[in-house]
Design a protein around this motif. Structure first.
Motif, PDB file in Angstrom:
ATOM      1  N   SER A 148      -3.774   6.692 -11.685  1.00 55.50           N
ATOM      2  CA  SER A 148      -2.498   6.009 -11.647  1.00 55.50           C
ATOM      3  C   SER A 148      -1.438   6.907 -11.017  1.00 55.50           C
ATOM      4  CB  SER A 148      -2.111   5.658 -13.084  1.00 55.50           C
ATOM      5  OG  SER A 148      -1.312   4.545 -13.109  1.00 55.50           O
ATOM      6  N   LEU A 151      -2.006   7.092  -7.320  1.00 55.41           N
ATOM      7  CA  LEU A 151      -1.562   5.856  -6.681  1.00 55.41           C
ATOM      8  C   LEU A 151      -0.050   5.896  -6.456  1.00 55.41           C
ATOM      9  CD1 LEU A 151      -2.843   3.068  -5.903  1.00 55.41           C
ATOM     10  CD2 LEU A 151      -1.860   2.218  -8.025  1.00 55.41           C
ATOM     11  N   MET A 152       0.677   6.293  -7.499  1.00 54.11           N
ATOM     12  CA  MET A 152       2.132   6.350  -7.397  1.00 54.11           C
ATOM     13  C   MET A 152       2.556   7.382  -6.348  1.00 54.11           C
ATOM     14  SD  MET A 152       3.465   4.110  -9.132  1.00 54.11           S
ATOM     15  CE  MET A 152       2.071   3.048  -9.113  1.00 54.11           C
ATOM     16  N   ARG A 153       1.828   8.483  -6.298  1.00 57.77           N
ATOM     17  CA  ARG A 153       2.134   9.507  -5.302  1.00 57.77           C
ATOM     18  C   ARG A 153       1.937   8.965  -3.890  1.00 57.77           C
ATOM     19  NH1 ARG A 153       2.371  15.270  -4.385  1.00 57.77           N
ATOM     20  NH2 ARG A 153       1.152  15.711  -2.524  1.00 57.77           N
ATOM     21  N   TYR A 155       2.366   6.079  -2.922  1.00 56.59           N
ATOM     22  CA  TYR A 155       3.474   5.191  -2.560  1.00 56.59           C
ATOM     23  C   TYR A 155       4.789   5.948  -2.500  1.00 56.59           C
ATOM     24  CZ  TYR A 155       0.420   1.214  -3.252  1.00 56.59           C
ATOM     25  OH  TYR A 155      -0.592   0.316  -3.144  1.00 56.59           O
ATOM     26  N   ALA A 157       6.428   7.309  -4.783  1.00 54.73           N
ATOM     27  CA  ALA A 157       7.329   6.885  -5.854  1.00 54.73           C
ATOM     28  C   ALA A 157       8.116   8.089  -6.364  1.00 54.73           C
ATOM     29  CB  ALA A 157       6.534   6.268  -7.000  1.00 54.73           C
ATOM     30  N   GLN A 161      11.083   6.347 -10.796  1.00 54.02           N
ATOM     31  CA  GLN A 161      10.292   5.121 -10.693  1.00 54.02           C
ATOM     32  C   GLN A 161       9.004   5.245 -11.501  1.00 54.02           C
ATOM     33  OE1 GLN A 161       9.999   4.973  -6.405  1.00 54.02           O
ATOM     34  NE2 GLN A 161      11.339   3.175  -6.310  1.00 54.02           N
ATOM     35  N   LYS A 165       8.606   2.514 -14.327  1.00 51.66           N
ATOM     36  CA  LYS A 165       7.687   1.434 -14.013  1.00 51.66           C
ATOM     37  C   LYS A 165       6.284   1.652 -14.556  1.00 51.66           C
ATOM     38  CE  LYS A 165      10.117  -0.237  -9.977  1.00 51.66           C
ATOM     39  NZ  LYS A 165      10.617  -1.528 -10.474  1.00 51.66           N
ATOM     40  N   ILE A 166       5.912   2.920 -14.802  1.00 49.36           N
ATOM     41  CA  ILE A 166       4.545   3.182 -15.268  1.00 49.36           C
ATOM     42  C   ILE A 166       4.537   3.815 -16.660  1.00 49.36           C
ATOM     43  CG2 ILE A 166       2.342   4.268 -14.742  1.00 49.36           C
ATOM     44  CD1 ILE A 166       3.243   2.186 -12.678  1.00 49.36           C
ATOM     45  N   PRO A 169       6.389   1.523 -19.732  1.00 46.09           N
ATOM     46  CA  PRO A 169       5.617   0.364 -20.197  1.00 46.09           C
ATOM     47  C   PRO A 169       4.240   0.746 -20.744  1.00 46.09           C
ATOM     48  CG  PRO A 169       5.999   0.253 -17.810  1.00 46.09           C
ATOM     49  CD  PRO A 169       6.806   1.381 -18.331  1.00 46.09           C
ATOM     50  N   HIS A 170       3.642   1.775 -20.152  1.00 49.40           N
ATOM     51  CA  HIS A 170       2.325   2.210 -20.621  1.00 49.40           C
ATOM     52  C   HIS A 170       2.387   2.724 -22.055  1.00 49.40           C
ATOM     53  CE1 HIS A 170      -1.722   3.867 -20.308  1.00 49.40           C
ATOM     54  NE2 HIS A 170      -1.253   4.933 -20.905  1.00 49.40           N
TER      55      HIS A 170
END
Ligand SMILES: Nc1ncnc2c1ncn2[C@@H]1O[C@H](COP(=O)(O)OP(=O)(O)OP(=O)(O)O)[C@@H](O)[C@H]1O
Ligand SMILES: [Mg+2]
Lengths: 254, 268, 251
Positions: A148, A151-153, A155, A157, A161, A165-166, A169-170
């Motif tokens: 995860s 993935l954020m890296r 993009y 982010a 963020q 966003k991660i 909520p997680h």
């Protein structure tokens, strides 16, 4: 149909329990000061409810304020600690081990520091709820999978963020598990702190003094109020949880 | 076709850990042109994932130069030139399928209209428009992976990095998704770097196949796949298809890790 | 760690100019253990006696509650009806301030050690029941199918499969219960009439706080130590018994 199958046994046990209770008290003519029958408790509840409502609200306020401050502080501290996973991993074992300290024993000291009124009880509840919330929230924030993060890296982010966003909520399911458990803990903490000393108009003092005077029915009706408030608090938090995480409950796991 | 999209020159990677240093890659040089579909195949642990991560600037190379669209890999990442798909879908429980595909657009701060439109188009492309409002856990593994692909395409990346994206799927689903992937790539004109363990998959999808050798990882051989495009089911029955499969397999000869895959091929 | 606490403690005291009434010096607390009590005994000895009294109450309660919880959980695992009928109450009672009835238990059972042990047992058995029945059900379905294929009896399945699989869950509960049982014993000692135990020492020390603040701090310190020792004893056993467990369940 499923409802009936799931809840019928529980309802049956409740009814049987109450009937058995009445029957035992009646059959063995147990003194009311030892164990009052359910209907006597209800009757006493009706007679004394103005006192109980006042005491209940007094203690409930302590529990809710202490919970809000303790849990709020725990969440905030976890958010800050999560910014440095290395630091978090150092403090986490100590925070977990804090579960081994019987915090309630600090109640008399809290009275010295914060006075015999609500302040000292709130302080104890804050201490009791802070660490479990901190530990659960921190674990939630840090348990995001490495993939995860990659993935954020990819993009590009920002930290902000990633957090909003991660991570946040997680962490919600674990955070709310702690918040629910702490709601119960808060009510217990408030009542039991009052056992160590508090104003007469508080629920804990009322229970302790009526019990020691063998005014059992009054004590039981006060305990009933404490239970009802504890449940109310718990389910209020559970409701907020449902509203905050609709995705979590659609699954039907809870 | 002008300058290459991805250009690796003498790339090496050594991981330092408490147990000691692991040399994962040594002297890898490779150029990928725009519109190419390059598969990377090789025994387990030969550094395929590491290579992909280096291209995507998820890890730093220990030596060598990585240029992507004439920029550094880091700049390309910051410019959001990449779309990534892992072996597992990595979807978020608290977001619906649509919202999962929207995520990259949100992160890039794209305008609202685009955030609404683009994900729907992409979901249609991967055949999941009906499931936009579902949560990820309500989907099968293959559907989840299609969502991940749609998400990877959200920002219209020039380079798609895929690390065994279909590794966890059954053979039938895998073949269908292969077909879909080629269609999607044709429509989006993306360049693809694709890691796989399946020789047949590599031959079917690629314009070129990079065969890697283990320990430390390096390029053993590059096989050009001159099969006609578009690739269709009949491609798999083409004699040239079998020749290429044999060629790739021979390049991998010493590798015991692909024995299972050979058995799978015999059945077809 | 100990040094860090001492530095923060004394530093805080100096920094905020806290009087000994609010925060005594560490050496004052230490000195309190050497002071002679009313009966001519040193406080170190008085504390030790009361502490072992409380520890014994908690230990008995812990054992009692642990066994009750285990039996209930195994019963639940065996009978769906039993589980549906009782588990909701076991769970609901976790949301209820059960410690509030401590004074009533003392009314029933008197002020002897027994009532305290019962309260400690009460606090112990809830987590054990809930976690253990969760653990007994959390068996890998494939492993269960394999046992069935081997024609294992339900007894064999229980002892060879379900029980070992549930052990990590059990120990998570026991750790929570270890501290809870100490809390239960101390709270059980609070009602009027009790004569021994750390709860009594704390209440008395609180009454004389104005004269000897260090005494209360010392009493609380001792109580905390009981809880910590208990918790870590269980944790140590856990590490030996379930060292094979890859994932500790989070409850
Ligand atoms: N973060 C890391 N730290 C240390 N060593 C690593 C790390 N990542 C990979 N390696 C090592 O680098 C080598 C190559 O790993 P890599 O994941 O790139 O292989 P792979 O070809 O993708 O294998 P597979 O086919 O099994 O996915 C391995 O020996 C691995 O142990
Ligand atoms: Mg890999």
């Amino acid at each position: 149909m499923g409802y009936v199958r799931d809840y019928a046994p529980a309802a049956l046990v409740l009814v049987m329990g109450l009937v058995l209770w009445e029957a035992v008290v009646f059959a063995f003519s147990i003194e009311f000061y030892l164990l009052p029958a359910p209907h006597v408790i209800v009757q006493s509840l009706r007679e004394t409810y103005p006192v109980l409502v006042e005491a209940g609200l007094y203690t409930f306020t302590e529990a809710v304020l202490g919970w809000a401050l303790g849990c709020g502080g725990g969440i905030l501290a976890a958010m800050i600690a999560s910014r440095s996973p290395a630091f978090a991993r150092v403090v986490l074992p100590y925070a977990v081990a804090s579960a081994s300290v019987p915090i309630i024993a600090l109640a008399p000291l809290a009275i010295v520091w914060f006075g015999v009124e609500q302040g000292s009880k709130i302080a104890i509840v804050v201490l009791m709820t802070f660490f479990p919330t901190f530990v659960s929230t921190l674990r939630g924030l840090l348990s995001v999978t490495p993939q995860s993060l990659e993935l954020m890296r990819s993009y590009a982010a920002t930290e902000r963020q990633l957090f909003l966003k991660i991570r946040l909520p997680h962490s919600l399911p674990m955070m709310f598990t702690a918040l629910r458990a702490c709601a119960t803990l808060a009510m217990i903490g408030a009542v039991v702190s009052e056992f160590f000393g508090g104003p007469v108009k508080s629920l804990g003092v009322y229970i302790k003094s009526t019990a020691s005077l063998f005014q059992t029915r009054q004590a039981w009706s006060a305990i009933l109020v404490a239970c009802a408030l504890g449940l109310l608090f718990y389910f209020a938090v559970a409701l907020i949880e449902r509203l905050a995480m609709p995705w979590h409950f659609e699954r039907g796991e809870h | 076709m002008g300058s290459p999209i991805v250009d690796l020159a003498g790339v090496a990677k050594t991981f330092e850990s408490r147990a000691g240093a692991t040399e994962a890659l040594r002297a890898v040089s490779l150029s990928v042109d725009a519109g190419e579909f390059v598969s990377v195949i090789g025994p387990s642990g030969c550094g395929k994932s590491s290579l992909l991560r280096i291209v995507g600037d998820l890890v730093e190379p220990s030596a060598g130069v990585v240029r992507v669209k004439g920029k550094s890999a880091r700049q390309a990442r910051l410019d959001r030139d990449y779309g990534i798909v892992f072996q597992t879908p990595v979807l978020y429980d608290w977001r619906t399928v649509l919202e999962n595909v929207q995520l990259p657009l949100e992160l890039a701060g794209r305008p609202r209209a685009e955030r609404e439109q683009r994900p729907r188009t992409l979901l249609r492309l991967v055949g999941l428009d009906e499931f936009a409002g579902h949560y990820p856990w309500q989907l099968s593994g293959g559907m989840q992976q299609r969502v991940a692909i749609a998400r990877a395409l959200a920002l219209n990346p020039s380079i798609l990095l895929m690390d065994e994206p279909f590794g966890a799927l059954d053979e039938m689903t895998r073949e269908r998704l292969n077909q879909e992937l080629l269609q999607v790539c044709a429509e989006t004109a993306a360049t693809v770097l694709f890691v796989t363990h399946s020789i047949a998959e590599a031959v079917f999808l690629s314009t070129r196949i990079v065969v890697m050798s283990p320990r430390p990882g390096g390029i053993e051989r590059v096989v050009t796949v001159a099969l006609p495009r578009p690739r269709v089911d009949a491609t798999r029955a083409d004699p040239r298809f079998f020749e290429l499969v044999t060629t790739v397999r021979q390049s991998l000869r010493e590798d015991p890790g692909l024995a299972g895959d050979r058995a799978g091929l015999r059945g077809r | 760690m100990v040094v860090a606490i001492a530095v923060v403690w004394e530093g805080g005291k100096a920094l905020f100019a806290l009087p000994s009434y609010q925060l005594p010096h560490l050496h004052e607390i230490a000195a309190d253990f050497l002071r002679e009590g009313a009966g001519g005994e040193r406080w170190l000895w008085i504390m030790a006696q009361n502490a072992s009294y409380t520890a014994l109450e908690s230990l008995i309660g812990f054992a009692l509650g642990g066994v009750t919880g285990l039996v209930l959980a195994i019963g639940f695992a065996h009978s769906r009806w039993l589980e549906r009928g009782l588990l909701p109450y076991v769970v609901a009672s976790q949301t209820v301030p059960i410690l509030a009835i401590a004074p009533m238990v003392v009314v029933w059972l008197g002020t002897s050690w027994f009532s305290k042990a019962v309260i400690a047992a009460y606090l112990t058995f809830f987590p054990v029941t809930v976690n253990m029945s969760r653990g007994l059900r959390a068996v890998d379905p494939d492993a269960l199918a394999m046992m069935r294929a081997l024609a294992a009896s339900s007894r064999q399945i229980l002892f060879k499969l379900r029980f070992p699989a549930a052990l990590p869950y059990l120990f998570t509960a026991l750790r929570i219960s270890a501290t809870a049982s100490v809390i239960g014993a101390i709270v059980g000692e609070l009602p009027v009439g009790s004569r021994f135990g750390m709860g009594v020492v704390i209440i008395n020390a609180a009454q004389y706080y104005n004269w000897r603040p260090a005494n209360l701090w010392a009493a609380i310190l001792v109580s905390a130590v009981i809880g910590i020792v208990f918790y870590h004893a269980v944790a140590a056993v856990e590490r030996r018994v379930v060292s094979w467990s890859r994932t500790a369940p989070v409850v």
